[in-house]
Design a protein around this motif. Sequence first.
Motif, PDB file in Angstrom:
ATOM      1  N   VAL A  54      82.055  54.730  73.605  1.00 42.43           N
ATOM      2  CA  VAL A  54      83.286  55.210  72.993  1.00 42.43           C
ATOM      3  C   VAL A  54      83.536  56.677  73.350  1.00 42.43           C
ATOM      4  O   VAL A  54      84.663  57.073  73.648  1.00 42.43           O
ATOM      5  CB  VAL A  54      83.258  54.986  71.463  1.00 42.43           C
ATOM      6  N   ALA A  93      86.875  53.692  63.460  1.00 41.81           N
ATOM      7  CA  ALA A  93      87.470  54.870  64.088  1.00 41.81           C
ATOM      8  C   ALA A  93      88.197  55.705  63.039  1.00 41.81           C
ATOM      9  O   ALA A  93      88.716  55.161  62.065  1.00 41.81           O
ATOM     10  CB  ALA A  93      88.441  54.446  65.188  1.00 41.81           C
ATOM     11  N   ILE A 122      86.728  49.135  65.347  1.00 40.43           N
ATOM     12  CA  ILE A 122      86.930  48.923  66.783  1.00 40.43           C
ATOM     13  C   ILE A 122      85.756  48.190  67.423  1.00 40.43           C
ATOM     14  O   ILE A 122      85.897  47.603  68.489  1.00 40.43           O
ATOM     15  CB  ILE A 122      87.209  50.250  67.543  1.00 40.43           C
ATOM     16  N   LEU A 136      83.912  45.262  71.698  1.00 40.32           N
ATOM     17  CA  LEU A 136      84.866  46.346  71.453  1.00 40.32           C
ATOM     18  C   LEU A 136      86.264  45.816  71.727  1.00 40.32           C
ATOM     19  O   LEU A 136      86.534  45.270  72.806  1.00 40.32           O
ATOM     20  CB  LEU A 136      84.562  47.552  72.349  1.00 40.32           C
ATOM     21  N   THR A 168      91.225  49.935  70.243  1.00 37.94           N
ATOM     22  CA  THR A 168      90.806  51.215  70.824  1.00 37.94           C
ATOM     23  C   THR A 168      92.010  51.965  71.389  1.00 37.94           C
ATOM     24  O   THR A 168      92.177  53.166  71.148  1.00 37.94           O
ATOM     25  CB  THR A 168      89.762  50.957  71.921  1.00 37.94           C
TER      26      THR A 168
END
Length: 456
Positions: free
Chosen positions: A256, A373, A380, A426, A431
């Motif tokens: 990330v 997040a 996420i 993910l 994202t």
Amino acid sequence: MSEFQPSVTSRYKTYHYIENLSQYVGQEVTLRGWVYHRTGKGKLQFIQLRDGTGVVQCVVFKGNVSEEVFNLAKDLTQESSVIIKGSVREDPRSPSGYEIDVSDIKLVQLTKDYPITPKEHGDSFLLEHRHLWLRSSKQHAIMRVRAAVVKAIRDFFDGNGFKLMDSPILTPNACEGTTTLFETQYFDLGKAYLSQSGQLYAEASAMALGKVYTFGPVFRAELSKTRKHLTEFWMVEPEMAYFDLEDDMDLAEDLVEYIVHYVLKTCQKELQTLERDTTKLEKVRRPFYRMTYTEAVEWLNKNNIPLIRKVGGQEIAEPFPWGEDFGAVQEEAIMEQFDKPCIIHHYPAKVKAFYMKRDPENPELVLAMDMLAPEKGGEIIGGSQREDDYEALKQRIIDENLPLDAFQWYLDLRKYGSVPHSGFGLGIERTVKWITGAKHIREVIPFPRMIYRIVP
RNA sequence: UCCUGAGUAGCUCAGCUGGUUAGAGCACCUGACUGUUAAUCAGGGGGUCCGGGGUUCGAAUCCCCGCUCAGGAGCCA
């Protein structure tokens, strides 16, 4: 292989692209594109030309072109396709810093009644015209960030010894056995389902290639109707042999952090178009925050974030009980205090999927983790260390009332050289939504699929 | 699926406790203008008021049913 640079540009006719205009100052260029916007003032016409790589202002002065060309410029409509010739000039009056002094315009097609005007539009209207909406500057910027996120993910894994191992989309059974799946008839073999996750196949792949990732669309037939759900979305799922939960969380942080800073480095212009506060993204640096599920429950109760239950139309607030899964209220409350992502780990087994490994120190817990997040980005990542014991996994499948036959091949992985292993998924759109600051997840996928919308 | 809300011009909306020929801005068409950025100014065309039923002398407006859409919840990425 490292010296290999793909290049095909020499085989194309020499045209110019707006994103490269700074290389051509003072020179004549030919741009091919569409009229993004046009205004004029008598003998002066301004055409905002877009070509997919950017937008540039083209100035047509009546004294510089034939009468025919000037009249054409005056009559150009939004989204008409044109080929424009002119010289590149630096000019502070132009939004991009550059301007084209037009010498010639060739009309490819005159557009009539383009539906998306420079005025405001409602969500419903824009979604019905998604195929055209993608041309507008914010959507264009979001799609470029999305492409950057995908490239960052691929670079990250490819550069760290992972191999891409695609998993099937048509599957004979549910991966997790929880969510509702899209169903189809598969020849004479009965029902098949669109995959909701490539994970089980990624586990098999990891036993063959060590560190792998799958990257593809997944499908959930849930009747979700929120700004963070789609029925079809893209997910990347790394799976690593010999990784425990700690390794798994470390990898999730590395990934990330890399994605966010890759976007910051390569998409400044796009983030500016989206009016994203990039100072918030700059803060996304390791280590992220981490807390156990139990610590999170304690925090909720210390801060009086109750669980709201509905009993017979009445709302009852009670202290958050250990063992209950977090809802949107709890997640948002926890994340409000953080300026970078937080991983919550060691969840109660009963709220998580059957394939997750029990905590050897406390059988009520599983070695699972979710990454949330900040800035209302939500969940996420979801991941775990997997159950690697044959009997334990078999018992879990039976307990969940899943068809044992369909999972025989999956159990085989625990029979022939079983090892500790971990992975996570993910969500690409979640994202991109977080990084771009988009209000709704439907804006970050080219053609969103939602419960009441499948066109275009 | 449940809860809440919305549907009036191509688009975004106004239209009050029911009242006679339904409005604005943008877009479109005509004209003026050498620095526009959702330009400005003057003029013009444009309506199945979501559909059906009901109440009423009279319904875009009130009531019922349906359709479509949006937001939230749960599920999760």
